[in-house]
Design a protein around this motif. Structure first.
Motif, PDB file in Angstrom:
ATOM      1  N   GLU A  87      -8.188  -2.956   2.711  1.00  0.00           N
ATOM      2  CA  GLU A  87      -8.055  -1.502   2.624  1.00  0.00           C
ATOM      3  C   GLU A  87      -9.422  -0.846   2.796  1.00  0.00           C
ATOM      4  OE1 GLU A  87      -6.321   1.922  -0.388  1.00  0.00           O
ATOM      5  OE2 GLU A  87      -6.538  -0.143  -1.064  1.00  0.00           O
ATOM      6  N   SER A 142       1.256   6.977   2.595  1.00  0.00           N
ATOM      7  CA  SER A 142       0.215   6.860   1.579  1.00  0.00           C
ATOM      8  C   SER A 142      -1.152   7.315   2.082  1.00  0.00           C
ATOM      9  CB  SER A 142       0.114   5.411   1.097  1.00  0.00           C
ATOM     10  OG  SER A 142      -0.258   4.555   2.166  1.00  0.00           O
ATOM     11  N   ILE A 144      -8.763   6.524   2.967  1.00  0.00           N
ATOM     12  CA  ILE A 144      -7.618   7.405   3.215  1.00  0.00           C
ATOM     13  C   ILE A 144      -7.970   8.487   4.215  1.00  0.00           C
ATOM     14  CG2 ILE A 144      -6.495   7.039   1.001  1.00  0.00           C
ATOM     15  CD1 ILE A 144      -7.795   9.570   0.001  1.00  0.00           C
ATOM     16  N   ARG A 166     -10.338  11.229  -2.865  1.00  0.00           N
ATOM     17  CA  ARG A 166     -10.539  10.680  -1.532  1.00  0.00           C
ATOM     18  C   ARG A 166     -11.925  10.090  -1.342  1.00  0.00           C
ATOM     19  NH1 ARG A 166     -10.115  16.621   1.107  1.00  0.00           N
ATOM     20  NH2 ARG A 166     -12.178  17.424   0.620  1.00  0.00           N
ATOM     21  N   ASP A 185      -6.138  11.648   4.353  1.00  0.00           N
ATOM     22  CA  ASP A 185      -5.060  12.433   3.756  1.00  0.00           C
ATOM     23  C   ASP A 185      -4.837  13.763   4.450  1.00  0.00           C
ATOM     24  OD1 ASP A 185      -6.859  13.899   0.927  1.00  0.00           O
ATOM     25  OD2 ASP A 185      -7.473  13.450   2.958  1.00  0.00           O
ATOM     26  N   PHE A 223       0.858  -1.192   0.000  1.00  0.00           N
ATOM     27  CA  PHE A 223       0.000   0.000   0.000  1.00  0.00           C
ATOM     28  C   PHE A 223       0.888   1.234   0.000  1.00  0.00           C
ATOM     29  CE2 PHE A 223      -2.542  -3.317   2.017  1.00  0.00           C
ATOM     30  CZ  PHE A 223      -3.691  -3.264   1.251  1.00  0.00           C
ATOM     31  N   TYR A 267      -4.224   7.995  -3.178  1.00  0.00           N
ATOM     32  CA  TYR A 267      -5.356   8.220  -4.062  1.00  0.00           C
ATOM     33  C   TYR A 267      -5.476   9.699  -4.416  1.00  0.00           C
ATOM     34  CZ  TYR A 267      -7.166   3.548  -3.094  1.00  0.00           C
ATOM     35  OH  TYR A 267      -7.330   2.199  -2.998  1.00  0.00           O
ATOM     36  N   THR A 290     -12.930   5.725  -2.321  1.00  0.00           N
ATOM     37  CA  THR A 290     -12.649   4.580  -1.465  1.00  0.00           C
ATOM     38  C   THR A 290     -13.896   4.195  -0.675  1.00  0.00           C
ATOM     39  OG1 THR A 290     -11.874   6.092   0.254  1.00  0.00           O
ATOM     40  CG2 THR A 290     -10.224   5.202  -1.254  1.00  0.00           C
ATOM     41  N   ARG A 348      -3.244   5.802   3.754  1.00  0.00           N
ATOM     42  CA  ARG A 348      -4.241   4.757   3.582  1.00  0.00           C
ATOM     43  C   ARG A 348      -4.490   4.030   4.902  1.00  0.00           C
ATOM     44  NH1 ARG A 348      -2.091   2.308  -2.155  1.00  0.00           N
ATOM     45  NH2 ARG A 348      -4.116   1.272  -2.308  1.00  0.00           N
TER      46      ARG A 348
END
Length: 453
Positions: A427, A412, A430, A338, A432, A331, A335, A341, A414
């Motif tokens: 997974e 990442s 995220i 966002r 972020d 991973f 992305y 996911t 994630r």
């Protein structure tokens, strides 16, 4: 004769159903009823009262549990998401915090993350305002607590941490426990940094929804002290409430176990401690867990211990010792969208909020089904691979009802789940916006929040 007996039973039944909670005389009358009639009486109680009835008699508890009278859909038995708070801010009312909610889009639509969270417990949140108040995000109830007692002179030298104790399987009532911690450099001759802390007896303030007031309570220590005043400073406290006891994670990894039922406490040594490592306290499958994240050959490593409390002995048992190299290797990408996911962040910033609501409405309709945390894939690490630098990870929390841990890969951004039994990785989404977070799992509770009526 049988008709008369049945009529008498139904007369008793009618009188009992009128009351939400049984008084001693009603309890004795109900003991005369056959199990089928008793079960019929109990099913007519509101969910909170039915939960409280489990504590009245062992026989009642057996009837409620074996016949599954307590509606599971009202209890906090599923994981809906994570509340995330910036780790740089200690969790007390002297400092500012910024909160996010990480979940599926359908759940995020119902949850307001713009909160000043002091603590959480089984679906309830303790929020700071002029005075603390308790909210239930699922039922959208908000209950302000009565004003905190006037601070006496001795409390000026302490910082205050508040913790919530609530178990709807046992009682509709909740308690709020204040844990005072001496301030750094407190100008008080009684607060020497070498003094043991907490003292015995440990006197503090506790709010009870049953009595609807704050009151002073003293807890007597069992065993030796594990901390000094110097040890307790510069630390963010975390707590777990389980089976009538509040477990407070203190500095140096020790855990303060407060038994609210008998007003005693004890200090439990941590299974491992190093100031350079990250440690976490949580609960998993109704057991207290202690976790650590460390670095080994530039790869992250996770260890988890459970607290064995059998026969009154407190012993940490190592259950998992896992290299997370394969997770880091698999991973790595970030992305660009966002919202593409499965799980997303509930944003409270005004500019993000407009786009958030628009994107969420297009991504996924309302979905009340449980998320399948048992699925995923088993990852394989590259043998003898040497990492050029350390890839930091953050632990978000344990799944309360499954042996699953959640991690945030900082590079990442994630979030992944890791099944501690099957090693399956899934997974989720995220985060972020965050570099470092403290977080806790949110389990919705649909039972009515007790208020002072």
């Amino acid at each position: 004769m049988h008709v008369t007996a049945d009529l008498s039973s139904f007369h008793i039944l009618a009188r009992l159903v009128m009351a939400e909670l049984p008084s001693p005389s009603r309890v004795r009358a109900m003991d005369l009823l056959p199990d089928d009639l008793l079960a019929d009486v109990l099913t007519r109680l509101p969910p909170c009262s039915l939960a409280a009835s489990r504590c009245v008699r062992k026989h009642w508890c057996a009837i409620i549990d074996t016949r599954r009278l307590l509606r599971a859909d009202l209890l906090p038995l599923r994981l809906d998401g994570f509340f995330c708070v910036l780790a740089e801010t200690p969790r007390n009312y002297d400092d500012d915090t910024f909160c996010l909610f990480f979940s599926r889009p359908s759940t995020a639509c119902r949850i307001n993350a713009d909160l000043y969270i002091l603590d959480h417990c089984n679906g309830l949140l303790l929020i700071w305002g002029v005075n603390p108040y308790v909210i239930n995000p699922a039922t959208r109830q908000r209950v302000p607590l009565p004003p905190f007692p006037e601070i006496t002179r001795q409390w000026v030298h302490f910082k205050s941490f508040f913790f919530l104790a609530y178990d709807p399987m046992v009682s509709p009532h909740y308690e709020v426990v204040l844990i005072p911690v001496p301030r750094t450099g407190a100008n008080n001759i009684e607060l020497k940094e070498s003094s043991e802390w907490p003292p015995s007896p440990f006197t503090t303030q506790v709010f009870s929804s049953r009595k609807w007031r704050w009151e002073e309570r003293s807890f007597v220590r069992e065993g030796e002290a594990a901390e000094t005043i110097a040890d307790m400073q510069y630390h963010r406290f975390e707590a777990v409430y389980l089976r009538g006891a509040l477990y407070v994670h203190c500095r140096n990894g020790s855990v303060m176990r407060i038994a609210l039922q008998n007003d005693k406490y004890q200090m439990i040594k941590s299974p491992a401690w190093n100031e350079d490592l990250a440690y976490y306290l949580g609960k998993c499958e109704r057991v207290v867990y202690f976790g650590s994240l460390s670095e080994e050959n530039m790869w992250p490593r996770f260890r988890a211990w459970l607290l064995n409390e059998s026969c009154g002995q407190m012993e940490w048992v190592l259950k998992n010792d896992i290299s997370l190299q394969a997770v880091v290797e698999n991973f790595t990408n970030v992305y660009t969208d966002r919202y593409s996911t499965p799980w997303i962040v509930n944003y409270q910033d005004e500019s993000d909020w407009v786009n958030y609501q628009k994107d969420v409405s297009e991504v996924q309709p309302e979905d009340e089904s449980d998320w399948d945390f048992d699925s995923g894939i088993v990852l394989h690490e590259t043998k003898d691979k040497v990492a050029t630098d350390y890839a930091p990870m953050l632990f978000l929390g344990f799944h309360p009802y499954k042996k699953i841990a959640f991690f945030l890969l900082s590079r990442s951004s994630r979030v992944v789940s890791y099944h501690l039994n099957t090693s399956k990785v899934q997974e989720l989404g995220i985060l972020d916006e965050l570099f470092s977070v403290s977080s806790f799992p949110y389990t919705p509770c649909w039972m009515a929040l007790f208020e002072n009526n």
